[in-house]
Design a protein around this motif. Structure first.
Motif, PDB file in Angstrom:
ATOM      1  N   ASN A  63       1.019  -1.097  -0.192  1.00  0.00           N
ATOM      2  CA  ASN A  63       0.027  -0.010   0.067  1.00  0.00           C
ATOM      3  C   ASN A  63       0.734   1.178   0.182  1.00  0.00           C
ATOM      4  OD1 ASN A  63      -2.239  -1.577   0.190  1.00  0.00           O
ATOM      5  ND2 ASN A  63      -2.810  -1.479   2.376  1.00  0.00           N
ATOM      6  N   ALA A  64       0.468   2.205  -0.591  1.00  0.00           N
ATOM      7  CA  ALA A  64       1.048   3.464  -0.690  1.00  0.00           C
ATOM      8  C   ALA A  64       1.520   4.257   0.776  1.00  0.00           C
ATOM      9  CB  ALA A  64       0.344   4.584  -1.682  1.00  0.00           C
ATOM     10  N   GLN A  65       2.466   4.427   1.018  1.00  0.00           N
ATOM     11  CA  GLN A  65       2.869   5.143   2.310  1.00  0.00           C
ATOM     12  C   GLN A  65       3.762   6.226   1.911  1.00  0.00           C
ATOM     13  OE1 GLN A  65       2.018   3.948   5.219  1.00  0.00           O
ATOM     14  NE2 GLN A  65       1.042   2.163   4.042  1.00  0.00           N
ATOM     15  N   VAL A  66       4.184   6.586   0.678  1.00  0.00           N
ATOM     16  CA  VAL A  66       5.040   7.767   0.230  1.00  0.00           C
ATOM     17  C   VAL A  66       4.230   8.416  -1.034  1.00  0.00           C
ATOM     18  CG1 VAL A  66       7.165   8.443  -0.388  1.00  0.00           C
ATOM     19  CG2 VAL A  66       7.062   7.113   1.458  1.00  0.00           C
ATOM     20  N   GLY A  67       4.226   7.544  -2.030  1.00  0.00           N
ATOM     21  CA  GLY A  67       3.968   7.819  -3.334  1.00  0.00           C
ATOM     22  C   GLY A  67       4.218   7.495  -4.559  1.00  0.00           C
ATOM     23  N   ILE A  68       4.388   8.370  -5.490  1.00  0.00           N
ATOM     24  CA  ILE A  68       5.119   7.977  -6.769  1.00  0.00           C
ATOM     25  C   ILE A  68       6.573   8.801  -6.739  1.00  0.00           C
ATOM     26  CG2 ILE A  68       5.171   8.052  -9.450  1.00  0.00           C
ATOM     27  CD1 ILE A  68       2.976   6.441  -7.859  1.00  0.00           C
ATOM     28  N   THR A  69       7.649   7.935  -7.022  1.00  0.00           N
ATOM     29  CA  THR A  69       8.773   8.896  -6.935  1.00  0.00           C
ATOM     30  C   THR A  69       9.571   8.839  -8.185  1.00  0.00           C
ATOM     31  OG1 THR A  69       9.987   6.486  -6.791  1.00  0.00           O
ATOM     32  CG2 THR A  69       9.692   7.632  -4.717  1.00  0.00           C
ATOM     33  N   VAL A  70      10.366   9.692  -8.539  1.00  0.00           N
ATOM     34  CA  VAL A  70      11.032  10.045  -9.870  1.00  0.00           C
ATOM     35  C   VAL A  70      12.154  10.253  -9.644  1.00  0.00           C
ATOM     36  CG1 VAL A  70      10.718  12.468  -9.562  1.00  0.00           C
ATOM     37  CG2 VAL A  70      10.936  11.510 -11.750  1.00  0.00           C
ATOM     38  N   TYR A  71      13.024   9.387 -10.587  1.00  0.00           N
ATOM     39  CA  TYR A  71      14.444   9.418 -10.870  1.00  0.00           C
ATOM     40  C   TYR A  71      14.838   9.844 -12.235  1.00  0.00           C
ATOM     41  CZ  TYR A  71      14.823   6.259  -6.863  1.00  0.00           C
ATOM     42  OH  TYR A  71      14.484   5.533  -5.656  1.00  0.00           O
ATOM     43  N   SER A  72      16.052  10.531 -12.198  1.00  0.00           N
ATOM     44  CA  SER A  72      16.548  11.013 -13.754  1.00  0.00           C
ATOM     45  C   SER A  72      18.056  10.461 -14.316  1.00  0.00           C
ATOM     46  CB  SER A  72      16.614  12.649 -13.621  1.00  0.00           C
ATOM     47  OG  SER A  72      17.706  13.159 -12.778  1.00  0.00           O
ATOM     48  N   SER A  73      18.129  10.465 -15.535  1.00  0.00           N
ATOM     49  CA  SER A  73      19.380   9.723 -15.790  1.00  0.00           C
ATOM     50  C   SER A  73      19.434  10.276 -17.356  1.00  0.00           C
ATOM     51  CB  SER A  73      19.252   8.094 -15.836  1.00  0.00           C
ATOM     52  OG  SER A  73      20.240   7.759 -16.819  1.00  0.00           O
ATOM     53  N   GLY A  99      -2.093   4.803   2.332  1.00  0.00           N
ATOM     54  CA  GLY A  99      -2.838   3.448   2.751  1.00  0.00           C
ATOM     55  C   GLY A  99      -3.742   2.803   1.571  1.00  0.00           C
ATOM     56  N   SER A 100      -3.746   3.934   0.529  1.00  0.00           N
ATOM     57  CA  SER A 100      -4.453   3.558  -0.762  1.00  0.00           C
ATOM     58  C   SER A 100      -3.448   2.766  -1.496  1.00  0.00           C
ATOM     59  CB  SER A 100      -4.904   4.853  -1.613  1.00  0.00           C
ATOM     60  OG  SER A 100      -3.846   5.650  -1.765  1.00  0.00           O
ATOM     61  N   VAL A 101      -3.969   2.263  -2.764  1.00  0.00           N
ATOM     62  CA  VAL A 101      -2.755   1.645  -3.578  1.00  0.00           C
ATOM     63  C   VAL A 101      -2.638   2.299  -5.063  1.00  0.00           C
ATOM     64  CG1 VAL A 101      -2.531  -0.504  -5.213  1.00  0.00           C
ATOM     65  CG2 VAL A 101      -3.629  -0.634  -2.687  1.00  0.00           C
ATOM     66  N   MET A 102      -1.362   2.694  -5.144  1.00  0.00           N
ATOM     67  CA  MET A 102      -0.984   3.670  -6.272  1.00  0.00           C
ATOM     68  C   MET A 102       0.069   2.508  -7.227  1.00  0.00           C
ATOM     69  SD  MET A 102      -0.675   6.995  -4.020  1.00  0.00           S
ATOM     70  CE  MET A 102      -0.261   8.187  -5.441  1.00  0.00           C
ATOM     71  N   GLY A 126      -8.818   0.499   1.972  1.00  0.00           N
ATOM     72  CA  GLY A 126      -9.631  -0.222   2.790  1.00  0.00           C
ATOM     73  C   GLY A 126     -10.466  -1.182   1.839  1.00  0.00           C
ATOM     74  N   GLN A 127     -10.438  -0.935   0.451  1.00  0.00           N
ATOM     75  CA  GLN A 127     -11.371  -1.596  -0.372  1.00  0.00           C
ATOM     76  C   GLN A 127     -10.637  -2.714  -1.072  1.00  0.00           C
ATOM     77  OE1 GLN A 127     -13.768   0.744  -2.843  1.00  0.00           O
ATOM     78  NE2 GLN A 127     -14.022   2.353  -1.309  1.00  0.00           N
ATOM     79  N   GLY A 128      -9.354  -3.105  -0.553  1.00  0.00           N
ATOM     80  CA  GLY A 128      -8.810  -4.044  -1.617  1.00  0.00           C
ATOM     81  C   GLY A 128      -8.230  -3.764  -2.997  1.00  0.00           C
ATOM     82  N   ARG A 133      -9.610   1.472 -10.566  1.00  0.00           N
ATOM     83  CA  ARG A 133      -9.841   2.729 -11.100  1.00  0.00           C
ATOM     84  C   ARG A 133      -8.434   3.149 -11.721  1.00  0.00           C
ATOM     85  NH1 ARG A 133     -14.840   5.051  -9.419  1.00  0.00           N
ATOM     86  NH2 ARG A 133     -14.193   7.175 -10.269  1.00  0.00           N
ATOM     87  N   THR A 134      -8.594   4.073 -12.616  1.00  0.00           N
ATOM     88  CA  THR A 134      -7.445   4.847 -13.100  1.00  0.00           C
ATOM     89  C   THR A 134      -7.242   6.256 -12.713  1.00  0.00           C
ATOM     90  OG1 THR A 134      -6.012   5.045 -15.079  1.00  0.00           O
ATOM     91  CG2 THR A 134      -8.266   5.377 -15.280  1.00  0.00           C
ATOM     92  N   ALA A 135      -6.232   6.670 -12.435  1.00  0.00           N
ATOM     93  CA  ALA A 135      -6.173   8.154 -11.643  1.00  0.00           C
ATOM     94  C   ALA A 135      -5.373   8.984 -12.610  1.00  0.00           C
ATOM     95  CB  ALA A 135      -5.709   8.125 -10.568  1.00  0.00           C
TER      96      ALA A 135
END
Length: 370
Positions: A63-73, A99-102, A126-128, A133-135
């Motif tokens: 489950n998402a505790q931080v979010g979406i990360t980004v790296y560069s190269s 706690g959501s899923v991303m 909490g909904q498994g 959905r797409t966000a």
């Protein structure tokens, strides 16, 4: 003076040794700070000479505790941690609350709106995996911060292009209630879940985004309880759906789609449905992105190819400046310790008109692509 020069030389030597100059699939892949890259289920954006790798930040939970990360190269071997591109929200009413899923973030650039657009698979806290959905989120910079806009069940009240008119109405004797029966499989192929979700919108789980040569963008996602892939055209601003969509391999049970184009032909690599466990990949080709798509079999060859080298596809990366150079990006999931998930990057070759992926313990771009 001699001591200073020696010290600087030593530092330079250490820095050069620390630099990656090849891919080592399945091994710990350290960023420029010496920390294992944390960007799972990811995708790559190439923008103004720089590659940006977006992925799921994993800890002890999926489950998402931080979010979406980004790296560069600038060379694909060495990646700098640029931080969090889209952070989870602390607002308990937010769809992207902690706690959501991303999952499986993909970022594309819209030249008309001058915005970077991120799409990802979202499951509500909490909904498994019931929300399916797409966000979408946007930013004025590839590094973010991205601003969360909303989530969708795609193609609400819209029938697919390749849909039989007679399938629009449920059968007179009702829908089959027993899953996995012969009657149920037939019903799935004939639109059981499309009818069920017509009013609310179609399910969207594992996904990717593809921008065609003409600038049209497409959202490719696993739908219908993961039984069928959907390919949907996005609006010109890349923020919504036009209602133009098609079903791919109905009832074929594909997920983890990754797509690319070579010599005017579209190719797609997917996986089967075995949860977190690996399985044999599948491949398809088409002359039109909305199909029809022709199955080509498992693109992986050699030892452990029946398990796709213990990995699952996430993205096909075109290497800039090199013709017909594509990298198969995949994840080796470790659900008990998600943060330890490894990355499997391998060159895509072509044999007899089909994409082929073979294991390489260590490889360099110039070995395969000139």
């Amino acid at each position: 003076m001699k001591k200073t020069s020696l010290y600087l030389l030593l530092l330079l030597t250490v820095e050069l040794i620390a630099q990656n100059n090849s891919f080592s699939p399945g091994e710990i892949w350290k960023d420029t700070d010496g920390i294992h890259i944390n960007a799972h289920g990811g995708g790559i954006l190439f923008d103004r000479g720089i590659y940006y790798w977006y992925g799921e930040h994993k800890g002890t939970s999926n489950n998402a505790q931080v979010g979406i990360t980004v790296y560069s190269s600038n060379d694909l071997y060495n990646w700098k941690n640029e931080g969090v591109a889209l952070a989870v929200s602390k607002n308990p009413n937010s769809e992207i609350v902690t706690g959501s899923v991303m999952e499986r973030p993909k970022v594309i650039y819209n030249a008309k709106t001058k915005e970077y657009v991120m799409w990802f698979h979202l499951e509500l806290k909490g909904q498994g995996y019931a929300a399916a959905r797409t966000a979408v989120a946007t930013s004025s910079s590839p590094l973010g911060p991205f601003v969360y806009l909303k989530s969708y069940r795609p193609n609400k009240e819209t029938w697919p292009l390749n849909y039989n008119e007679k399938w629009k109405k449920a059968p007179k004797d009702g829908e089959p209630q027993k899953w996995w029966s012969e009657k149920w499989y037939k019903a799935v192929k004939e639109g059981l879940f499309v009818r069920r979700d017509f009013v609310e919108g179609q399910m969207s789980r594992d996904m990717t985004i593809y921008v065609d040569d003409n600038g049209k963008a497409y959202h490719i996602h696993s739908s219908e309880e993961n039984q069928t892939l959907h390919i949907s055209e996005l609006t010109d601003d890349y923020l919504g759906f036009t209602g133009k969509w098609a079903r791919i391999d109905p009832g074929g049970q594909n997920e983890a789609p990754a797509i690319f184009k070579k010599d005017g032909t579209y190719y797609m690599i997917t996986s089967g449905l075995t949860g977190w466990d690996p399985n044999a990949a599948r491949s398809f080709k088409a002359n039109s992105i909305l199909g029809p798509w022709t199955p080509l079999g498992n693109p992986a060859k050699g030892k452990d190819s029946n398990l796709t080298f213990y990995s699952q596809s996430t993205f096909i990366l075109p290497i800039q400046g090199k013709k017909d150079a594509f990298i198969f990006m995949a994840d080796r999931w470790t659900p008990k310790t998600p943060i330890d998930g490894r990355y499997i990057w391998l060159p895509i070759k072509f044999k007899e008109g089909k994409p082929v992926i073979e294991w390489e313990k260590r490889w360099k771009i110039n070995q395969f692509f000139k």
